[in-house]
Motif scaffolding. Structure first.
Motif, PDB file in Angstrom:
ATOM      1  N   LYS A  46       0.856  -1.174   0.000  1.00  0.00           N
ATOM      2  CA  LYS A  46       0.000   0.000   0.000  1.00  0.00           C
ATOM      3  C   LYS A  46       0.898   1.231   0.000  1.00  0.00           C
ATOM      4  O   LYS A  46       1.732   1.390   0.879  1.00  0.00           O
ATOM      5  CB  LYS A  46      -0.905  -0.011   1.225  1.00  0.00           C
ATOM      6  N   PHE A  47       0.723   2.039  -1.018  1.00  0.00           N
ATOM      7  CA  PHE A  47       1.547   3.242  -1.109  1.00  0.00           C
ATOM      8  C   PHE A  47       0.862   4.328  -0.289  1.00  0.00           C
ATOM      9  O   PHE A  47      -0.016   5.022  -0.767  1.00  0.00           O
ATOM     10  CB  PHE A  47       1.724   3.658  -2.562  1.00  0.00           C
ATOM     11  N   LYS A  48       1.262   4.385   0.962  1.00  0.00           N
ATOM     12  CA  LYS A  48       0.556   5.270   1.892  1.00  0.00           C
ATOM     13  C   LYS A  48       1.185   6.650   1.938  1.00  0.00           C
ATOM     14  O   LYS A  48       2.389   6.795   1.898  1.00  0.00           O
ATOM     15  CB  LYS A  48       0.578   4.674   3.293  1.00  0.00           C
ATOM     16  N   ASP A  49       0.311   7.627   2.038  1.00  0.00           N
ATOM     17  CA  ASP A  49       0.783   9.000   2.156  1.00  0.00           C
ATOM     18  C   ASP A  49       1.037   9.306   3.618  1.00  0.00           C
ATOM     19  O   ASP A  49       0.240   9.915   4.294  1.00  0.00           O
ATOM     20  CB  ASP A  49      -0.259   9.951   1.575  1.00  0.00           C
ATOM     21  N   THR A  50       2.131   8.782   4.111  1.00  0.00           N
ATOM     22  CA  THR A  50       2.439   9.040   5.521  1.00  0.00           C
ATOM     23  C   THR A  50       2.910  10.479   5.672  1.00  0.00           C
ATOM     24  O   THR A  50       3.446  11.073   4.748  1.00  0.00           O
ATOM     25  CB  THR A  50       3.546   8.107   6.023  1.00  0.00           C
ATOM     26  N   ALA A  51       2.703  11.019   6.816  1.00  0.00           N
ATOM     27  CA  ALA A  51       3.175  12.376   7.079  1.00  0.00           C
ATOM     28  C   ALA A  51       4.351  12.265   8.035  1.00  0.00           C
ATOM     29  O   ALA A  51       4.168  12.249   9.249  1.00  0.00           O
ATOM     30  CB  ALA A  51       2.064  13.195   7.685  1.00  0.00           C
ATOM     31  N   PRO A  52       5.523  12.093   7.502  1.00  0.00           N
ATOM     32  CA  PRO A  52       6.671  11.842   8.381  1.00  0.00           C
ATOM     33  C   PRO A  52       6.976  13.046   9.274  1.00  0.00           C
ATOM     34  O   PRO A  52       6.878  14.193   8.831  1.00  0.00           O
ATOM     35  CB  PRO A  52       7.813  11.592   7.407  1.00  0.00           C
ATOM     36  N   LEU A  53       7.295  12.719  10.471  1.00  0.00           N
ATOM     37  CA  LEU A  53       7.597  13.799  11.418  1.00  0.00           C
ATOM     38  C   LEU A  53       9.049  14.228  11.252  1.00  0.00           C
ATOM     39  O   LEU A  53       9.384  15.374  11.172  1.00  0.00           O
ATOM     40  CB  LEU A  53       7.336  13.312  12.838  1.00  0.00           C
ATOM     41  N   GLU A  54       9.899  13.244  11.219  1.00  0.00           N
ATOM     42  CA  GLU A  54      11.323  13.527  11.078  1.00  0.00           C
ATOM     43  C   GLU A  54      11.930  12.508  10.121  1.00  0.00           C
ATOM     44  O   GLU A  54      11.506  11.364  10.090  1.00  0.00           O
ATOM     45  CB  GLU A  54      12.043  13.359  12.435  1.00  0.00           C
ATOM     46  N   TYR A  55      12.852  12.909   9.342  1.00  0.00           N
ATOM     47  CA  TYR A  55      13.636  11.911   8.625  1.00  0.00           C
ATOM     48  C   TYR A  55      15.036  12.446   8.400  1.00  0.00           C
ATOM     49  O   TYR A  55      15.260  13.646   8.247  1.00  0.00           O
ATOM     50  CB  TYR A  55      12.983  11.493   7.306  1.00  0.00           C
ATOM     51  N   ALA A  56      15.947  11.510   8.420  1.00  0.00           N
ATOM     52  CA  ALA A  56      17.351  11.905   8.272  1.00  0.00           C
ATOM     53  C   ALA A  56      17.664  12.024   6.794  1.00  0.00           C
ATOM     54  O   ALA A  56      17.544  11.052   6.054  1.00  0.00           O
ATOM     55  CB  ALA A  56      18.228  10.861   8.925  1.00  0.00           C
ATOM     56  N   ALA A  57      18.025  13.195   6.378  1.00  0.00           N
ATOM     57  CA  ALA A  57      18.260  13.426   4.945  1.00  0.00           C
ATOM     58  C   ALA A  57      19.695  13.113   4.541  1.00  0.00           C
ATOM     59  O   ALA A  57      19.996  12.930   3.378  1.00  0.00           O
ATOM     60  CB  ALA A  57      17.927  14.858   4.602  1.00  0.00           C
ATOM     61  N   ASN A  58      20.608  13.090   5.510  1.00  0.00           N
ATOM     62  CA  ASN A  58      22.026  12.999   5.152  1.00  0.00           C
ATOM     63  C   ASN A  58      22.667  11.653   5.497  1.00  0.00           C
ATOM     64  O   ASN A  58      23.795  11.596   5.922  1.00  0.00           O
ATOM     65  CB  ASN A  58      22.802  14.137   5.826  1.00  0.00           C
ATOM     66  N   ILE A  59      21.948  10.621   5.276  1.00  0.00           N
ATOM     67  CA  ILE A  59      22.533   9.293   5.525  1.00  0.00           C
ATOM     68  C   ILE A  59      23.364   8.909   4.295  1.00  0.00           C
ATOM     69  O   ILE A  59      22.906   9.043   3.161  1.00  0.00           O
ATOM     70  CB  ILE A  59      21.430   8.243   5.765  1.00  0.00           C
ATOM     71  N   THR A  60      24.561   8.459   4.540  1.00  0.00           N
ATOM     72  CA  THR A  60      25.384   7.996   3.408  1.00  0.00           C
ATOM     73  C   THR A  60      25.711   6.526   3.603  1.00  0.00           C
ATOM     74  O   THR A  60      25.872   6.056   4.728  1.00  0.00           O
ATOM     75  CB  THR A  60      26.709   8.800   3.292  1.00  0.00           C
TER      76      THR A  60
ATOM     77  N   LYS B 175       8.985  14.388  -7.228  1.00  0.00           N
ATOM     78  CA  LYS B 175       7.668  14.861  -7.656  1.00  0.00           C
ATOM     79  C   LYS B 175       6.991  13.829  -8.573  1.00  0.00           C
ATOM     80  O   LYS B 175       5.791  13.561  -8.466  1.00  0.00           O
ATOM     81  CB  LYS B 175       7.843  16.190  -8.410  1.00  0.00           C
ATOM     82  N   GLU B 176       7.796  13.262  -9.461  1.00  0.00           N
ATOM     83  CA  GLU B 176       7.255  12.244 -10.389  1.00  0.00           C
ATOM     84  C   GLU B 176       6.863  10.970  -9.638  1.00  0.00           C
ATOM     85  O   GLU B 176       5.803  10.381  -9.900  1.00  0.00           O
ATOM     86  CB  GLU B 176       8.313  11.896 -11.458  1.00  0.00           C
ATOM     87  N   ILE B 177       7.725  10.592  -8.691  1.00  0.00           N
ATOM     88  CA  ILE B 177       7.442   9.378  -7.903  1.00  0.00           C
ATOM     89  C   ILE B 177       6.139   9.586  -7.134  1.00  0.00           C
ATOM     90  O   ILE B 177       5.278   8.700  -7.081  1.00  0.00           O
ATOM     91  CB  ILE B 177       8.610   9.076  -6.926  1.00  0.00           C
ATOM     92  N   ALA B 178       6.025  10.787  -6.554  1.00  0.00           N
ATOM     93  CA  ALA B 178       4.824  11.106  -5.769  1.00  0.00           C
ATOM     94  C   ALA B 178       3.566  10.983  -6.623  1.00  0.00           C
ATOM     95  O   ALA B 178       2.543  10.466  -6.168  1.00  0.00           O
ATOM     96  CB  ALA B 178       4.950  12.506  -5.204  1.00  0.00           C
ATOM     97  N   LYS B 179       3.677  11.443  -7.845  1.00  0.00           N
ATOM     98  CA  LYS B 179       2.520  11.404  -8.741  1.00  0.00           C
ATOM     99  C   LYS B 179       2.152   9.955  -9.102  1.00  0.00           C
ATOM    100  O   LYS B 179       0.974   9.585  -9.111  1.00  0.00           O
ATOM    101  CB  LYS B 179       2.862  12.187 -10.015  1.00  0.00           C
ATOM    102  N   ILE B 180       3.170   9.153  -9.375  1.00  0.00           N
ATOM    103  CA  ILE B 180       2.914   7.758  -9.764  1.00  0.00           C
ATOM    104  C   ILE B 180       2.366   6.952  -8.585  1.00  0.00           C
ATOM    105  O   ILE B 180       1.429   6.181  -8.730  1.00  0.00           O
ATOM    106  CB  ILE B 180       4.213   7.107 -10.325  1.00  0.00           C
ATOM    107  N   LEU B 181       2.978   7.163  -7.417  1.00  0.00           N
ATOM    108  CA  LEU B 181       2.580   6.345  -6.265  1.00  0.00           C
ATOM    109  C   LEU B 181       1.475   7.004  -5.441  1.00  0.00           C
ATOM    110  O   LEU B 181       1.077   6.465  -4.399  1.00  0.00           O
ATOM    111  CB  LEU B 181       3.797   6.029  -5.394  1.00  0.00           C
ATOM    112  N   ASN B 182       1.014   8.133  -5.887  1.00  0.00           N
ATOM    113  CA  ASN B 182      -0.142   8.778  -5.273  1.00  0.00           C
ATOM    114  C   ASN B 182       0.104   9.206  -3.830  1.00  0.00           C
ATOM    115  O   ASN B 182      -0.669   8.907  -2.936  1.00  0.00           O
ATOM    116  CB  ASN B 182      -1.355   7.835  -5.376  1.00  0.00           C
ATOM    117  N   PHE B 183       1.275   9.797  -3.604  1.00  0.00           N
ATOM    118  CA  PHE B 183       1.486  10.457  -2.309  1.00  0.00           C
ATOM    119  C   PHE B 183       2.290  11.733  -2.497  1.00  0.00           C
ATOM    120  O   PHE B 183       2.633  12.101  -3.626  1.00  0.00           O
ATOM    121  CB  PHE B 183       2.059   9.516  -1.249  1.00  0.00           C
ATOM    122  N   SER B 184       2.598  12.394  -1.406  1.00  0.00           N
ATOM    123  CA  SER B 184       3.255  13.703  -1.535  1.00  0.00           C
ATOM    124  C   SER B 184       4.756  13.542  -1.795  1.00  0.00           C
ATOM    125  O   SER B 184       5.347  12.520  -1.429  1.00  0.00           O
ATOM    126  CB  SER B 184       3.029  14.517  -0.274  1.00  0.00           C
TER     127      SER B 184
END
Lengths: 412, 195
Positions: free
Chosen positions: B107-121, B161-170
Motif C-alpha cells: 500500500k503506497f501510503k501517504d504518511t506524514a513523516p515527522l522527522e527523517y534523516a536526509a544525510n545518511i550515506t 515529484k514524479e514518484i509522488a505522482k505515480i505512487l499517489n502520495f506527496s
C-alpha cells in the motif's frame, strides 16, 4: 538521469546496470504461451460469449420482475354513463372464475332464489358452507384498500353465467393494491398474487411466481496475495417462477459488505530532548471495505417427495474494494522554558482498490422449511474473469469462490 | 501443412535474427511476427529482468512482471514513437508494470513523516566490494514501497515529484521513503560487514 549526489548510490546503479542476466529459453516458452493464450480464437469466442451472457443477465432479472406486474388491462372497474359496468379483460378472467364458483353454488339449494337472511338460518345454508369449505376454489376475501373500486355483492337471484355484470350471483370479489394500482384477486387465475405465501410444493401449482427477501452470511476466498477468507453479510431479492411441478427458474440479486479492519498498522511515539524538546505521536490505521454485488439466474429442481431442491445456474459478481487510511499525527515541539506548541494533523486518505468482475457458476441446495421460509447453501465459483482491465484479466484470473448460507422469506 | 510451417519458420529466422537491426525487430513485432518478438525479448531480457528484479521480491515475481510487461509492449508497440529511445520506453513499461504488481500487496501510503534523516550515506567502500547479486539481495530485504521509491529515485532517475505522482502520495513522503531506504540499507550493510 539518476539523481545521485551520493557516490555510493552511483556505485549501486553502475553495478546493477552492468550486471548481465543469462537468457533462459524456458522464459521465452512461458512468454510464448502467454502470447498464444492472448491470440487464441477459442479464448476470444469464450470471452465474447461470457460478456454477452453477463450483459444479458441483468436484463433477464429486470424482465422477470417486470412480468410480475399486473397487465395493463387491469384497470379499475368503471361504470358508463347509463350506469352499466364496462367489462375489461380482467372481467373475463373473473367471469371464468365465477363460473367455477357458480358450479359449486349450483349444488346448493341456496342458489334457487331464496333471500340471504333466510338462508343464513336454514340447514341448506349449513350444507352450502360445507361445500364452500371443501372447495379449493373458494375465493378469498381480503381487505379492500380502495373503496372506490371495491365491489362487494349482495345476494342476487341472477346466476346467468353469460351476464357480463360483475355484480351477479353470490360472488365475492376482493381487491388488493400493488403500488397505486388495484387489481382483483382471483384464485387459480394466472393473474393471482395471493397475499398468503404460496411457495409451491411438488405436485402442486404450475407457473406460480414468488418473490422473497434473502439474507445470510457469505464466505469469500479469492486469489489476492493476502489469501484471506473474508466473511460478509448479504441481503438480496429472490424471484422464483415454477415452470412445472418440479422445475423452477430462480433469479436474484445480492448485495454484500464486509470490512477488514487492520486497525493500527503503524504506531510511533517518541520524545527527543535536544535544546528543543520534541515529542511526537503518530498513529495510522487502515480499514478496507469490500462490497460485492452478485446476480444469479438458475434452474431449481425440487426432489420428489422431499422439501429439498437443487439449484444450478450462472452468477456474475462484481467485487469492489475501498480502503480508508486514517492518519493521526501530533507533534509537540517546544523549548523547556516556552509554552508547548502543539501541531496536530488528522486526515484520512481514501484509496480505491482493485475491482473485479467475473462470471461464476452457482451450485446450491435449498430446503423449504415452510411455504414462506427456505434455507439455502450456495457455492459460487468464478470461472471467467470479466474485469475491465484486459491485461489484469489475462494475468490475475479473478475467480473468487463464495460460499453462501442464507434464508429466504417468500412473501408472495 | 507441417512442411509449410517449417518453411515459414526458416523464412522468419532468415528475416529476423539475433543481429537484426532494432528497427527491423520493431517492425516485425508490429506485424506480430513471432520470431521478431522472440529476438526483441532476448535482446532486452537482461536489462529488463534487472529492472523488474529491483522492484519485486524475488526472481519468480520478476519473471512474471517481465512477461506481463512484454505483453503490454507487444500490444502497444505500434504506438511507439521512433523519435524516442526504445530502451527507455520499454524500461518505463517494466517499471509501471512492476508498480502495478506491487499494488496488489503493498500500500503506497501517504504518511506524514515527522522527522527523517536526509544525510545518511552508505559505506561506498563496502558496496564496491559487493557483487550485483548481493545488492539485489539487499534491495529485496526492503519493504515494497521503500524498495520502489529507492529504485525509482536512485537508479531509474525519477524525481520525487514524479514518484509522488505515480505512487499517489506527496513528494515529502517520497523523500521520507528514500531516507528510510538508505537507513535500512546502511543497517543491512553494517550487519553484513559484522558477519
Amino acid at each position: 538521469m539518476p539523481n545521485n549526489k551520493d557516490k555510493s548510490l552511483d556505485t549501486i546503479r553502475k553495478k546493477l546496470e552492468e550486471h548481465e542476466f543469462d537468457f533462459q529459453e524456458q522464459m521465452w516458452e512461458k512468454m510464448e504461451a502467454l502470447l498464444d493464450t492472448q491470440d487464441s480464437p477459442i479464448g476470444l469466442v469464450w470471452g465474447k460469449t461470457a460478456s454477452f451472457i453477463y450483459a444479458l443477465l441483468p436484463a433477464l432479472v429486470i424482465l422477470t420482475f417486470v412480468s410480475l406486474l399486473p397487465p395493463v388491462d387491469n384497470i379499475p372497474i368503471e361504470s358508463s354513463d347509463n350506469g352499466e359496468v364496462i367489462p375489461t379483460r380482467r372481467d373475463h378472467a373473473i367471469k371464468s372464475n365465477q363460473q367455477t364458483f357458480l358450479a359449486v353454488e349450483e349444488k346448493s339449494p341456496l342458489t334457487q332464489g331464496k333471500e340471504i337472511e333466510k338462508e343464513e338460518h336454514s340447514t341448506a345454508a349449513i350444507k352450502e358452507k360445507k361445500l364452500r369449505a371443501e372447495s379449493k376454489d373458494a375465493i378469498q376475501v381480503v381487505n379492500n384498500t380502495n373503496p372506490s373500486t371495491s365491489i362487494e355483492t349482495e345476494s342476487s337471484n341472477s346466476h346467468n353465467p353469460d351476464d357480463n355484470s360483475i355484480i351477479s350471483g353470490r360472488t365475492v370479489k376482493a381487491l388488493s393494491v400493488l403500488g397505486s394500482q388495484s387489481f382483483l384477486l382471483v384464485s387459480e387465475n394466472r393473474y393471482s398474487l395471493p397475499m398468503s405465501p404460496v411457495v409451491s410444493y411438488p405436485g402442486e401449482k404450475k407457473w406460480t411466481k414468488h418473490i422473497g427477501v434473502t439474507g445470510g452470511l457469505a464466505l469469500s476466498k479469492d486469489n489476492n496475495p493476502d489469501k484471506l477468507l473474508k466473511r460478509a453479510g448479504f441481503l438480496g431479492l429472490n424471484y422464483k417462477a415454477s415452470i412445472s411441478s418440479r422445475w423452477s427458474i430462480n433469479a436474484g440479486v445480492l448485495y454484500g459488505h464486509t470490512t477488514m479492519n487492520r486497525r493500527i498498522y503503524s504506531y510511533y511515539a517518541d520524545t527527543i530532548v535536544t535544546p528543543k524538546r520534541i515529542s511526537a505521536f503518530s498513529l495510522e490505521y487502515d480499514v478496507r471495505h469490500i462490497y460485492f454485488l452478485e446476480g444469479t439466474i438458475a434452474l431449481q429442481y425440487q426432489i420428489p417427495q422431499t422439501k429439498s431442491g437443487i439449484v444450478v445456474g450462472l452468477s456474475p459478481a462484481y467485487i469492489f474494494n475501498y480502503d480508508i487510511d486514517g492518519h493521526h499525527n501530533t507533534k509537540n515541539s517546544y523549548f523547556p522554558e516556552d509554552k508547548p506548541e502543539n501541531i496536530r494533523t488528522i486526515f484520512a486518505n481514501n484509496d480505491y482498490g482493485l475491482n473485479k468482475t467475473y462470471l461464476g457458476i452457482t451450485i446450491g441446495y435449498s430446503y423449504q422449511f415452510s411455504p414462506s421460509l427456505s434455507f439455502h447453501v450456495n457455492i459460487n465459483q468464478g470461472f471467467s474473469d470479466l474485469s475491465n482491465d484486459y491485461f489484469l484479466r489475462k494475468n490475475e484470473k479473478h475467480r473468487n469462490t463464495i460460499v453462501r448460507f442464507g434464508g429466504t422469506y417468500w412473501f408472495f | 501443412m507441417q512442411q509449410s510451417k517449417i518453411e515459414t519458420k526458416r523464412k522468419n529466422e532468415a528475416e529476423y535474427g539475433a543481429y537484426s537491426p532494432l528497427s527491423d525487430l520493431i517492425q516485425g513485432c508490429i506485424l506480430e511476427n513471432r520470431m521478431a518478438q522472440k529476438h526483441l525479448y532476448m535482446r532486452f531480457y537482461s536489462q529488463l529482468f534487472g529492472t523488474a528484479l529491483r522492484y519485486t521480491r524475488n526472481r519468480e515475481e520478476a519473471q512474471e512482471v517481465l512477461n506481463n510487461a512484454f505483453l503490454k509492449i507487444f500490444g502497444s508497440i505500434k504506438t511507439f514513437q521512433t523519435a524516442g529511445s526504445f530502451g527507455a520506453w520499454i524500461n518505463k513499461i517494466v517499471i509501471y508494470t512492476s508498480i502495478d504488481y506491487l499494488r496488489k500487496y503493498a500500500k503506497f501510503k501517504d504518511t506524514a513523516p515527522l522527522e527523517y534523516a536526509a544525510n545518511i550515506t552508505l559505506p561506498n567502500h563496502t558496496i564496491e566490494q559487493m557483487s550485483a547479486d548481493e545488492i539485489y539481495e539487499l534491495l529485496s530485504a526492503l519493504s515494497p514501497t521503500t524498495r520502489a521509491v529507492f529504485s525509482m529515485y536512485a537508479i531509474d532517475g525519477f524525481k520525487h515529484k514524479e514518484i509522488a505522482k505515480i505512487l499517489n502520495f506527496s513528494p515529502n513522503t517520497s523523500k521520507w521513503y528514500f531516507a528510510k531506504a538508505k537507513k535500512e540499507l546502511q543497517q543491512l550493510i553494517i550487519e553484513q560487514e559484522k558477519n
